[in-house]
Every structure is written in structure tokens, then in C-alpha cells.
Design an enzyme around this catalytic site. Structure first.
Site, PDB file in Angstrom:
ATOM      1  N   ILE A 279       0.813  -1.220   0.000  1.00 31.13           N
ATOM      2  CA  ILE A 279       0.000   0.000   0.000  1.00 31.13           C
ATOM      3  C   ILE A 279       0.847   1.272   0.000  1.00 31.13           C
ATOM      4  O   ILE A 279       0.309   2.382   0.003  1.00 31.13           O
ATOM      5  CB  ILE A 279      -0.961   0.031   1.206  1.00 31.13           C
ATOM      6  N   GLY A 280       2.168   1.139  -0.030  1.00 28.51           N
ATOM      7  CA  GLY A 280       3.025   2.312  -0.103  1.00 28.51           C
ATOM      8  C   GLY A 280       4.478   1.898  -0.238  1.00 28.51           C
ATOM      9  O   GLY A 280       4.860   0.792   0.141  1.00 28.51           O
TER      10      GLY A 280
ATOM     11  N   GLY B 104       8.781   3.713  -0.636  1.00 27.15           N
ATOM     12  CA  GLY B 104       9.650   4.878  -0.664  1.00 27.15           C
ATOM     13  C   GLY B 104      11.047   4.470  -1.063  1.00 27.15           C
ATOM     14  O   GLY B 104      11.268   3.378  -1.603  1.00 27.15           O
TER      15      GLY B 104
ATOM     16  N   PHE C 121      13.618   3.737   0.823  1.00 26.86           N
ATOM     17  CA  PHE C 121      14.300   2.763   1.668  1.00 26.86           C
ATOM     18  C   PHE C 121      13.492   1.504   1.927  1.00 26.86           C
ATOM     19  O   PHE C 121      13.994   0.566   2.535  1.00 26.86           O
ATOM     20  CB  PHE C 121      14.660   3.400   3.018  1.00 26.86           C
ATOM     21  N   GLY C 122      12.234   1.453   1.527  1.00 32.28           N
ATOM     22  CA  GLY C 122      11.438   0.277   1.829  1.00 32.28           C
ATOM     23  C   GLY C 122      10.013   0.407   1.360  1.00 32.28           C
ATOM     24  O   GLY C 122       9.670   1.298   0.580  1.00 32.28           O
TER      25      GLY C 122
ATOM     26  N   VAL D 231       5.581  -0.371   2.434  1.00 29.70           N
ATOM     27  CA  VAL D 231       4.558  -0.552   3.460  1.00 29.70           C
ATOM     28  C   VAL D 231       3.525  -1.523   2.910  1.00 29.70           C
ATOM     29  O   VAL D 231       3.020  -1.337   1.796  1.00 29.70           O
ATOM     30  CB  VAL D 231       3.887   0.778   3.840  1.00 29.70           C
TER      31      VAL D 231
ATOM     32  N   LYS E 276       5.771  -1.657   7.867  1.00 32.36           N
ATOM     33  CA  LYS E 276       6.802  -0.882   7.173  1.00 32.36           C
ATOM     34  C   LYS E 276       8.102  -1.672   7.214  1.00 32.36           C
ATOM     35  O   LYS E 276       8.596  -2.010   8.287  1.00 32.36           O
ATOM     36  CB  LYS E 276       6.967   0.478   7.861  1.00 32.36           C
TER      37      LYS E 276
ATOM     38  N   ASP F 191       8.010  17.127   9.719  1.00 25.54           N
ATOM     39  CA  ASP F 191       7.570  16.743   8.374  1.00 25.54           C
ATOM     40  C   ASP F 191       6.050  16.726   8.319  1.00 25.54           C
ATOM     41  O   ASP F 191       5.442  15.766   7.840  1.00 25.54           O
ATOM     42  CB  ASP F 191       8.147  15.380   7.992  1.00 25.54           C
TER      43      ASP F 191
END
Length: 540
Positions: free
Chosen positions: A84-85, A87, A89-90, A92, A107, A204
Site C-alpha cells: 500500500i506504499g 519509498g 528505503f522500503g 509498506v 513498514k 515533516d
């Protein structure tokens, strides 16, 4: 000693110093959760016998939790359902825990990438802050487990099936002002909780990091850039530990040196880091405060600037300083007074515009900044405008807990908001979910692998570089990376109580009260039966 031995020795020093510093200087998780539980219990009208019974249930749940800690978890403890996600570095993934059947968002991060980029401090900060928030907060995404294997780190968190705020903004373009005000109020509570309960700056705050639960309430996520200014949450601390041992014992004393003068001792370095401001220029471009970009030091007020940007975006459909490139955006942020404008369409109330303007300004003038005690009618008060309900001048803040959130909540735009019961109200957006594994609020085409490495030319990936000279060494580097992957994250494991008596977000466990009808002194808040919505959602 070999470089591998020095690496292991540094890992041991880091583990013991951080472990005992936490034991000696910080409240333990059991003490924090007990304090939250006692505050919730004190708010109920119950006889002493009932209070004793509920305290006994809490102690029993804690004993059960200690037994649960003996069982080890790993990736095989979960069944992956969907990505579902992802980036740099990894990724999700939506997962289901074997046996329990509970859904979570897991994650997964690659150790090698994080170590090459010098992200140990950020990783530990994220894990520690989420672990601290797991049983003490309402508006922060809950961490259930953390663990590791040879190549990856894992954070298993509550699954938020409503997706993120950015997706909803893209779908709707703008929000009605009443809807924007409701979610801005929930954001204020989440940021306040981050500052006051966790003692941290998020750094952030952006729409991507606000997630909706199944009912449509918000929770803040992604603490990868957050800081509580602890020495062991700074990347330089880990680098210095290794450098000290290297200079003391290595046969090549200059190996890995940056050429700087000898560093002070670890304890001296740690004492120097006890500060109230951060200096790292981190965050997402459109949402960064001007004081962050200047690099001269900033505090929790930078998070309130980011909130102002989001409120503007919810009402007008775009961030106020958006540009075609990063440099232009930063120029506009640094010169905010020249570029902050409120369009005539859509129509937005004067109170909303005043609230935004009171956040999108210099930090010294920002809403929530204490007024000088001897100048209650200073130019700062004039800048904030007439729509703030004043409570008189205050003193200079001494910690992150004094973040100005109460003054922000008194602004006229929030008049009528019931802050203590906001989590009980029906949100303006309610996800339409067909079943518990419905992922309609997430993209369907997310790859199962992390984002590819950046390219220096089409089809030519950028060379893999490491911040640490030890890891860049052509002979020793690869072996040291494997050693560091094995030892750098000792103490990473965390497990949240599986069946707490009280949880700040979900309320009391359904079987705690049986047929009792505790209340908080207001006749309209009555219990309709075991496990009622009121009992599940009592405010702390």
C-alpha cells in the site's frame, strides 16, 4: 584489534549507554501508561470498590503483557495481503497477523540503505517515539511491534484504511471551510500531543502524513524526521562512538578520519547536545518554515507553520508558495510577506484567513509564541490580529511542552470546537469500506519493491556511496556493512500490550464495566450497555 572487532565494540558501547541513560533519565513505558490509565479512571464517577476492581484488571493485563514479551515475532508471523506504499528505503504492506487475525500496516526498511545514508539516529528516533506513543497518545498512529531480520527492519503499525489527506485533497481539490476547520482542529491536537506527550518536533507535517481511520478521524504518522533532541537520536553520536574507538585502537589511526580535530568525549558531546533548538534543514519543501531554511536554529513553532500551509491548501487547493522548482519555492518561503496572498475565490472567512496569517509569519510573531511580559500590546500582538482570544502575556518557553497550542486553540476560527470530545464527534469524511481489507483509498499499482535508485543518466543508476568512510573502504567496507547490519540495531524489538484495559484512542476495553454505568458528571453521556460506544471512547 580488527576493524570488525572495533565495530562490535562500538555497538556494545552504544547499546549500554543508551539503555542505561533511558533507565536513569526517562520515565518507563509502564509508568507512562499507568499515568494515562489513572487519569482516565479519575474522570469516571465510580465507587472505590469498582476502582479497585479496574486497577486489579489493569495489573492483570500488565502481567499478561510481560508473559507475551517472551514470544518472538518475525516476518513469518504475518501474511502479506497487499503493498500500500513504498519509498526510497522500503515498502509498506497490509498484513494480517497469524493466529490473532488482526490487520496491520507493516513498514519494511532495508538496513544496508539506511546505514549507508547514516540514518541510524533517525531510525532510532522514529522507533522510540512511536513506542512511547503506543500506549499514551490518541492522535498518533499506533506502533504494535518492531523487530528485525538479517537485512531489514520492521515497524508494524495500526492499519488506517481511510488513506491519507493528500489523496482526499487530490480527489476533492478543496474542502468546505467547516470540514477544513474540523480536521485542522484534529491536527492541532495531534501536533500538541507530539510536542507535549512525546517532547518532540515532527518536522515533516504534510498532507501525506495524515491518515484516516475507519471512522474518518485523523492520526499523524511517519516520524522518520522527528527529533526530541536526545543525543542518541543524532547520527553524529554513532559516528563519534566508532571514531573514538578507531583512533584509540586501530593500527591505521587515520583510517576513516574526516580530518577534523579530535572530538570531545562521549559524555561531553552528550552534554553539549542538551539544547532547545534543532539545526538540520529537513522536511518537505512546500511545508518548511523560513527559520528551518535559514539553518540558524528552530523549535516546535516550525510545526505550526506547516499546519498553516496545510490549512491554506485545504481551503484554496494548493500550497501558498508552490513554484515550478525548489529554489523558487524556497525563495518565496523566505520572503513570505511578499508572496502570501489570499485569492478572492473560493470564498473563505476572515477568521480562517487570520488564522492562516497568524501561522505563516516569522517565528517570533507566530501564534503561540509567548508575548514579552513587559509588552502586552506590542507589535507582535498587532501582527496576530484582533481575532485571537487573549489570555494575557506569558513567559519564555522552557521546553517543547510549552508549544503555544493552547493559544492556537483559543483563536476565533476554532470558536465552538469541543476539544475534549472531538474524537467522539462524527467526522465530515467517513470512508466507505466494503470489508476490513478494502484498500480502495490506496493506489492499486504500487510496486512491491522500494523505489529504484536515482539515475545520473537514463538507465544509468547513481553509484552507491556511503556517508561513513569506513563503509566506503574498497576492501573492508562490504564486510563492515554486514557486521553493522548485525549489531547496529540491538534493542530494536518492541511489543505493545495486545489487550490493554484502556487505550487513549479506542477507550476502555469492552468487558471492563459489565452492566455498570459510569459517567463523567454530564447527564447526556450515559452508558447504554457493555461495550457501548461511550465506554470505548471515553476521553482521558
Amino acid at each position: 584489534p580488527s576493524l570488525a572487532t572495533i565495530e562490535k565494540a562500538a555497538a556494545a558501547r552504544i547499546f549500554f549507554e543508551t539503555k542505561y541513560h533511558a533507565l536513569l533519565r526517562q520515565p518507563q513505558s509502564r509508568e507512562r501508561s499507568r499515568a494515562v490509565f489513572e487519569r482516565a479512571l479519575a474522570s469516571l464517577n465510580l465507587p472505590d470498590s469498582e476502582r479497585r476492581r479496574i486497577r486489579a484488571a489493569w495489573l492483570e493485563s500488565q502481567s499478561r503483557y510481560l508473559r507475551e514479551l517472551r514470544y518472538r515475532l518475525g516476518p513469518s508471523s504475518f501474511v502479506k495481503l497487499k503493498t500500500i506504499g513504498h519509498g526510497a528505503f522500503g515498502v509498506v504492506s497490509l498484513v494480517r497477523e497469524r493466529g490473532e487475525g488482526q490487520l496491520y500496516a507493516m513498514k519494511q526498511m532495508r538496513k544496508a540503505d539506511m546505514l549507508r545514508k547514516g540514518q541510524e539516529g533517525h531510525l532510532r528516533a522514529e522507533r522510540d517515539l512511536l513506542a512511547s506513543a503506543a500506549s499514551t497518545t490518541r492522535w498518533i498512529v499506533k506502533l504494535a511491534y518492531s523487530f528485525q531480520d538479517v537485512d531489514h527492519l520492521y515497524l508494524v503499525m495500526s492499519y488506517m484504511p481511510g488513506g491519507d489527506l493528500l489523496t482526499l485533497l487530490i480527489e476533492r481539490d478543496t474542502f468546505p471551510e467547516k470540514m477544513a476547520r474540523f480536521y485542522a482542529a484534529e491536527m492541532v491536537l495531534a501536533i500538541q500531543e507530539t510536542h507535549q506527550t512525546l517532547g518532540a518536533m515532527h518536522r515533516d507535517i504534510k498532507p501525506d502524513n495524515w491518515l484516516f481511520d475507519a471512522k474518518g478521524h485523523l492520526a499523524i504518522s511517519d516520524f522518520g524526521l522527528a527529533t526530541d533532541l536526545r543525543f542518541d537520536h543524532e547520527g553524529r553520536y554513532f559516528h563519534q562512538q566508532r571514531q573514538e574507538l578507531l583512533h584509540e585502537h586501530a593500527s591505521q589511526p587515520n583510517f576513516g578520519s574526516t580530518g577534523s580535530e579530535a572530538s570531545p568525549s562521549i559524555l561531553t558531546w552528550r552534554d553539549q547536545q542538551r539544547r532547545k533548538k534543532a539545526f538540520s534543514v529537513v522536511g518537505t519543501n512546500n511545508y518548511m518554515a523560513p527559520e528551518v531554511l535559514r539553518g540558524a536554529g528552530y523549535d516546535v513553532r516550525a510545526d505550526w507553520w506547516s499546519l498553516g500551509i496545510i490549512v491554506y491548501e485545504m481551503l484554496y487547493g494548493y500550497p501558498p508558495f508552490v513554484s515550478k522548482n525548489r529554489q523558487d519555492t524556497r525563495h518565496k518561503i523566505m520572503n513570505w510577506s511578499r508572496y502570501l496572498r489570499f485569492p478572492s475565490s473560493p470564498e473563505v472567512s476572515r477568521e480562517a484567513q487570520d488564522f492562516i496569517a497568524s501561522l505563516l509569519c516569522d517565528a517570533a510573531e507566530r501564534l503561540g509564541t509567548p508575548l514579552p511580559p513587559n509588552k502586552p500590546t506590542s507589535a507582535i500582538l498587532g501582527r496576530r490580529g484582533p481575532l485571537l482570544v487573549q489570555a494575557g502575556p506569558s513567559t519564555e518557553p522552557t521546553s517543547m511542552a510549552e508549544d503555544g497550542s493552547e493559544e492556537i486553540k483559543r483563536h476565533a476560527w476554532f470558536r465552538g470546537i469541543e476539544w475534549s470530545s472531538l474524537h467522539l464527534q462524527t467526522p465530515p469524511f467517513q470512508p466507505k469500506l466494503a470489508h476490513e481489507t478494502d484498500t480502495r483509498y490506496f493506489d492499486d499499482d504500487i510496486p512491491a519493491e522500494p523505489l529504484p535508485a536515482p539515475e545520473i543518466a537514463p538507465g544509468v543508476p547513481a553509484p552507491v556511496t556511503a556517508h561513513d568512510a569506513l563503509l566506503r573502504h574498497p576492501v573492508e567496507g562490504p564486510h563492515l556493512l554486514e557486521v553493522r547490519k548485525q549489531y547496529a540495531f540491538k534493542g530494536w524489538t518492541f511489543k505493545k500490550p495486545s489487550d490493554p484495559v484502556y487505550d487513549p484512542r479506542n477507550g476502555w476495553r469492552g468487558d471492563i464495566f459489565g452492566g455498570a454505568e459510569p459517567s463523567r458528571g454530564r447527564p447526556n453521556e450515559r452508558v447504554s450497555g457493555p461495550g457501548s460506544s461511550f465506554i470505548r471512547s471515553l476521553s482521558v
